[in-house]
Design a protein around this motif. Structure first.
Motif, mmCIF file in Angstrom:
data_model
loop_
_atom_site.group_PDB
_atom_site.id
_atom_site.type_symbol
_atom_site.label_atom_id
_atom_site.label_comp_id
_atom_site.label_asym_id
_atom_site.label_seq_id
_atom_site.Cartn_x
_atom_site.Cartn_y
_atom_site.Cartn_z
ATOM 1 N N VAL A 63 -10.222 16.560 -7.200
ATOM 2 C CA VAL A 63 -9.339 15.725 -6.758
ATOM 3 C C VAL A 63 -9.450 15.095 -5.486
ATOM 4 O O VAL A 63 -9.486 16.065 -4.607
ATOM 5 N N ALA A 64 -9.249 14.017 -5.199
ATOM 6 C CA ALA A 64 -9.336 13.710 -3.939
ATOM 7 C C ALA A 64 -8.285 12.580 -3.570
ATOM 8 O O ALA A 64 -8.093 11.587 -4.347
ATOM 9 N N VAL A 65 -7.429 12.706 -2.639
ATOM 10 C CA VAL A 65 -6.370 11.860 -1.939
ATOM 11 C C VAL A 65 -6.764 11.252 -0.692
ATOM 12 O O VAL A 65 -6.793 11.884 0.340
ATOM 13 N N ASP A 103 0.663 -1.155 0.038
ATOM 14 C CA ASP A 103 -0.162 0.034 0.065
ATOM 15 C C ASP A 103 0.845 1.092 0.115
ATOM 16 O O ASP A 103 0.560 2.267 -0.698
ATOM 17 N N ALA A 104 1.994 1.395 0.792
ATOM 18 C CA ALA A 104 2.954 2.544 0.954
ATOM 19 C C ALA A 104 3.419 2.720 -0.631
ATOM 20 O O ALA A 104 3.615 4.029 -0.762
ATOM 21 N N THR A 105 3.651 1.817 -1.447
ATOM 22 C CA THR A 105 3.951 2.308 -2.768
ATOM 23 C C THR A 105 2.833 2.958 -3.523
ATOM 24 O O THR A 105 3.245 3.883 -4.349
ATOM 25 N N VAL A 106 1.794 2.556 -3.438
ATOM 26 C CA VAL A 106 0.325 3.127 -4.228
ATOM 27 C C VAL A 106 0.487 4.625 -3.586
ATOM 28 O O VAL A 106 0.193 5.589 -4.334
ATOM 29 N N GLU A 107 0.624 4.631 -2.227
ATOM 30 C CA GLU A 107 0.504 6.045 -1.481
ATOM 31 C C GLU A 107 1.677 6.829 -2.253
ATOM 32 O O GLU A 107 1.358 7.979 -2.691
ATOM 33 N N ALA A 108 2.734 6.520 -2.381
ATOM 34 C CA ALA A 108 3.904 7.150 -2.777
ATOM 35 C C ALA A 108 3.631 7.384 -4.116
ATOM 36 O O ALA A 108 4.061 8.402 -4.936
ATOM 37 N N PHE A 109 3.167 6.628 -5.145
ATOM 38 C CA PHE A 109 2.765 6.754 -6.424
ATOM 39 C C PHE A 109 1.659 8.034 -6.745
ATOM 40 O O PHE A 109 2.034 8.916 -7.397
#
Length: 278
Positions: free
Chosen positions: A143-145, A3-9
């Motif tokens: 946009v939502a993050v 998940d951290a990689t998705v968040e970093a992306f």
């Protein structure tokens, strides 16, 4: 991919996703707006379920661009699932998934009305991480993050709460797209104190909730491409979503329907009460 990689992306490449969404709309959607020939509009599952060459070409363009930005990711797009329902199963897997509705509000698009948008959301393991809601004819990009809020054209969105005692403004599933049983399920909203109306583009209705211009939506279908982007947008603007069982909506499916997304919890629970839930 963790998940951290998705968040970093999302943190590092959100602007590139926005560019891909804008370019797909500029190249494949807007040149066809109010320019569609009769043979470029086809009914899929009924006279009100339309698809155009713009839907297909924009989804193809987005599929290519988004998977190039995030290698190993998959796309669950409305048109791809129509062609092969097994594509939807990607939402259950471990790979990052782009959830795409190339033209949400195809009916409006076909009729030359500006109330349509392109919806893109990024999820993994049933969890939403980011979404983009782009209405090119209205020049609006929301946009939502996850955990970082929501914006419209760069400005923060706050759903707020309805004024005490005010009539609740609720957009519901359009009667053209509902069965008699589904219509009956929504009848509870047609009472004094609630101003219920049929929805237009689902994505733009979610945006209206996130902006505080609409108090809630109530839908009785669960296709992720219609809801994923907007649900994250509402959540990051301070709102909430609940299904008829009182649980949050799951993009992987199996939800108790109808469900609602609302400006605040009290409104969501009031809508569920009227729908016969808890």
């Amino acid at each position: 991919m963790i998940d951290a990689t998705v968040e970093a992306f999302v943190e590092s490449r959100a602007d590139a996703v926005e560019e891909a969404v804008r370019k797909a709309a500029a190249d494949e959607i807007m040149p066809r707006f109010r320019q569609l020939a009769a043979h470029e509009v086809v009914a899929k599952n009924g006279p009100h379920d339309l698809v155009t060459v713009a839907d297909r070409e924009a989804e193809a363009r987005l599929t290519e661009a988004l998977t190039a930005l995030l290698p190993g990711s998959l796309v669950v797009g409305e048109e791809a699932v129509h062609a092969d329902p097994a594509v939807y199963d990607a939402l259950q897997g471990d790979a990052p998934v782009w959830i795409v509705d190339p033209v949400d509000g195809t009916r409006q698009f076909v009729h030359g009305e500006p109330g349509f948008c392109t919806l893109v959301a990024l999820a993994r393991g049933g969890r939403l991480y980011a979404s983009w809601t782009y209405a090119p004819a209205l020049d609006q990009l929301a946009v939502a993050v996850r955990g970082a809020g929501a914006t419209l054209n760069g400005l923060p969105l706050h759903a707020g709460s309805p004024e005490p005692g005010a009539v609740l403004r609720v957009a519901t599933s359009h009667p053209d797209y509902t069965t008699p049983e589904q219509k009956r399920a929504l009848l509870g909203l047609y009472i004094e104190g609630v101003a219920a109306r049929p929805c237009g583009s689902a994505g733009l209705e979610y945006l209206a909730v996130a902006r505080g211009e609409l108090d809630a939506v109530a839908f009785n279908w669960e296709y992720a491409w219609d809801h994923a982007a907007g649900l994250l947008l509402v959540a990051e603007a301070g709102g909430i979503d609940l299904t008829l069982s009182g649980e949050p909506y799951r993009i992987t499916g199996g939800n108790a329907l109808p469900f609602t997304a609302a400006r605040d919890e009290a409104t969501a629970r009031r809508v569920l009460e009227l729908l016969g839930g808890r």
